[in-house]
Design a protein around this motif. Structure first.
Motif, PDB file in Angstrom:
ATOM      1  N   GLU A 268      16.937   7.556  -6.153  1.00  0.00           N
ATOM      2  CA  GLU A 268      16.080   6.388  -5.976  1.00  0.00           C
ATOM      3  C   GLU A 268      14.919   6.714  -5.036  1.00  0.00           C
ATOM      4  OE1 GLU A 268      19.587   3.000  -6.565  1.00  0.00           O
ATOM      5  OE2 GLU A 268      19.135   3.787  -4.559  1.00  0.00           O
ATOM      6  N   ALA A 272      10.858   6.599  -6.078  1.00  0.00           N
ATOM      7  CA  ALA A 272       9.811   5.940  -5.297  1.00  0.00           C
ATOM      8  C   ALA A 272       8.823   6.960  -4.765  1.00  0.00           C
ATOM      9  CB  ALA A 272      10.438   5.152  -4.152  1.00  0.00           C
ATOM     10  N   ALA A 296       4.484   4.523 -12.603  1.00  0.00           N
ATOM     11  CA  ALA A 296       5.157   3.415 -11.925  1.00  0.00           C
ATOM     12  C   ALA A 296       5.784   2.460 -12.928  1.00  0.00           C
ATOM     13  CB  ALA A 296       4.169   2.667 -11.036  1.00  0.00           C
ATOM     14  N   ARG A 300       9.806   1.500 -13.212  1.00  0.00           N
ATOM     15  CA  ARG A 300      10.267   0.097 -13.184  1.00  0.00           C
ATOM     16  C   ARG A 300      11.055  -0.249 -14.433  1.00  0.00           C
ATOM     17  NH1 ARG A 300       4.952  -0.833 -11.382  1.00  0.00           N
ATOM     18  NH2 ARG A 300       4.370  -1.632 -13.441  1.00  0.00           N
ATOM     19  N   PRO A 305      13.056   2.267  -8.310  1.00  0.00           N
ATOM     20  CA  PRO A 305      11.982   1.787  -7.436  1.00  0.00           C
ATOM     21  C   PRO A 305      10.702   2.599  -7.640  1.00  0.00           C
ATOM     22  CG  PRO A 305      13.559   3.087  -6.180  1.00  0.00           C
ATOM     23  CD  PRO A 305      14.155   2.901  -7.538  1.00  0.00           C
ATOM     24  N   ASP A 306       9.561   1.916  -7.481  1.00  0.00           N
ATOM     25  CA  ASP A 306       8.272   2.594  -7.628  1.00  0.00           C
ATOM     26  C   ASP A 306       7.422   2.429  -6.370  1.00  0.00           C
ATOM     27  OD1 ASP A 306       7.855  -0.143  -8.029  1.00  0.00           O
ATOM     28  OD2 ASP A 306       6.054   0.212  -9.214  1.00  0.00           O
ATOM     29  N   SER A 307       8.055   2.045  -5.269  1.00  0.00           N
ATOM     30  CA  SER A 307       7.345   1.842  -4.008  1.00  0.00           C
ATOM     31  C   SER A 307       8.370   1.801  -2.882  1.00  0.00           C
ATOM     32  CB  SER A 307       6.565   0.526  -4.032  1.00  0.00           C
ATOM     33  OG  SER A 307       7.466  -0.568  -4.103  1.00  0.00           O
ATOM     34  N   ALA A 308       7.862   1.852  -1.640  1.00  0.00           N
ATOM     35  CA  ALA A 308       8.770   1.721  -0.504  1.00  0.00           C
ATOM     36  C   ALA A 308       9.434   0.354  -0.515  1.00  0.00           C
ATOM     37  CB  ALA A 308       8.005   1.943   0.800  1.00  0.00           C
ATOM     38  N   SER A 310      10.070  -1.722  -3.057  1.00  0.00           N
ATOM     39  CA  SER A 310      11.092  -1.876  -4.095  1.00  0.00           C
ATOM     40  C   SER A 310      12.299  -0.982  -3.837  1.00  0.00           C
ATOM     41  CB  SER A 310      10.507  -1.589  -5.479  1.00  0.00           C
ATOM     42  OG  SER A 310      10.007  -0.275  -5.565  1.00  0.00           O
ATOM     43  N   ALA A 311      12.128   0.007  -2.939  1.00  0.00           N
ATOM     44  CA  ALA A 311      13.262   0.821  -2.506  1.00  0.00           C
ATOM     45  C   ALA A 311      13.988   0.178  -1.325  1.00  0.00           C
ATOM     46  CB  ALA A 311      12.785   2.218  -2.117  1.00  0.00           C
TER      47      ALA A 311
END
Length: 366
Positions: A268, A272, A296, A300, A305-308, A310-311
């Motif tokens: 994960e 991200a 991204a 998704r 996750p594709d960002s901090a 969303s992680a």
């Protein structure tokens, strides 16, 4: 059955990929047993597969002794390493013996490191039971434990004698772990294979749903890609092997902020991290924004996750960059980054301004 050769001269070995192969593992392992009891190191989550492997060994006339460790990143520690090496010594493991690592990346990394030191280096075999381990960590000889300073900062290069991959064991893997492992599959497309990334976009759902053909193809393709890169740069001295770290600088910082716990699985964090690497590259004018958005969107779509955010990480850029300063790729005070000029066009950049990285990460929080 598919066999991929990792060509490293005297350290060359085969990666055997065979559906149902765990039940037939005795045929591969008996020649390595030297008529002696083989130690198997695994964790509590893998007990059903342990029974299958021990039955296969018994059928081939090979005695075995199991060492079962607690699951999770917490086992990649000095304390567990010490306990494991003491137990292997108690079992009388010799330099010419081969210890079997049955499990995911944690077990493979830990056992490989222990074997790199035991009697100044004994043999080991990787039998990976997670998608992440099958397509990445079981191949290439990187072994390590985590420390207070960061992830995988103490370890050694120690190649296995053999890697046995049975895609059918993934049927028992929890969906979250399967998705986390998929991040390391799609990584190969993002590094230098845009056609494989396109394949992933069209086939990820089937792979995650259990389609055996999709899984077999993805595993074989990923292993062949890693074998090619490792064969060209075994110890990451030319920069070629560093490409395999795409997403890891950002991802390890996120994992460190999560305390290297099940709050954020390694895959994960890598997912991200890859999205952040693509996003940062686009923000710097290095890569098309459309490519960063496409990456991204795919992550998704498969539930990664594709960002901090969303992680599940809500740290500012300064805090995350501080974690990055413990990265094992630090070289003369400079931190190389894996950036991209577009999908399948990853490159190593040693001129990245960390203040720009922190500012980018802060911008993502808004």
């Amino acid at each position: 059955m598919t066999t991929v050769r990792v060509a490293l001269g005297a350290r060359s070995y085969d990666v055997v990929i065979e559906a149902g192969g765990l039940a037939r593992a005795g045929a591969w392992l008996q020649p390595l047993s030297r008529g002696r009891t083989m130690a198997i190191v695994t964790d509590e989550n893998v007990r059903p597969h342990l029974a299958t492997l021990q039955t296969a060994l018994n059928a081939a006339g090979v005695a075995s002794e199991a060492i079962v460790l607690p699951p999770g990143e917490g086992s990649k520690s000095w304390a567990t390493l010490e306990a494991l090496t003491d137990r292997l010594l108690d079992l009388g493991v010799e330099r010419g013996d081969h210890v079997i690592a049955l499990g995911g990346g944690v077990i493979g990394d830990l056992v490989g490191f222990a074997c790199s030191m035991l009697k100044r280096g004994c043999g080991f075999v990787q039998v990976p039971t997670t998608l992440l381990a099958q397509v990445d960590s079981s191949v290439g000889g990187k072994t390590a434990i985590n420390t207070r300073a960061g992830k995988n900062l103490v370890g050694a290069f120690h190649q296995p004698a053999l890697v046995l991959i049975d895609p059918q064991v993934l049927d028992t893997l929890p969906p979250r772990d399967l998705r986390a492992g998929y991040a390391e599959v799609v990584k190969y497309g993002l590094i230098d294979d845009p056609e494989f990334f396109a394949w992933c976009e069209g086939n990820a759902a089937a792979l995650l749903a259990g389609d055996p053909d999709a899984r077999a193809y993805a595993i074989a393709h990923a292993v062949a890609a890693k074998a090619r890169i490792v064969g060209a740069d075994e110890r990451e001295t030319t920069g070629t092997r560093a490409l395999l770290n795409l997403g890891h600088t950002f991802g390890h910082a996120l994992e460190a902020e999560a305390g290297f716990s099940d709050r954020l699985l390694h895959g994960e964090g890598v997912a991200a991290g890859m999205a952040l690497a693509y996003g940062f590259s686009a923000a710097q004018g290095l890569a098309p924004v459309a490519d960063a958005e496409r990456v991204a969107a795919h992550l998704r779509a498969v539930g990664l996750p594709d960002s901090a955010a969303s992680a599940g990480i809500d740290a500012n850029g300064t805090a995350l960059v501080a974690h990055m300063l413990h990265d094992k790729k630090m070289d003369a005070g400079t931190l190389p980054f894996l950036l991209t000029r577009g999908i399948g066009r990853t490159y190593l950049d040693k001129t990245v301004d960390l203040d720009a990285v922190a500012a980018y990460l802060d911008a993502q929080r808004r």
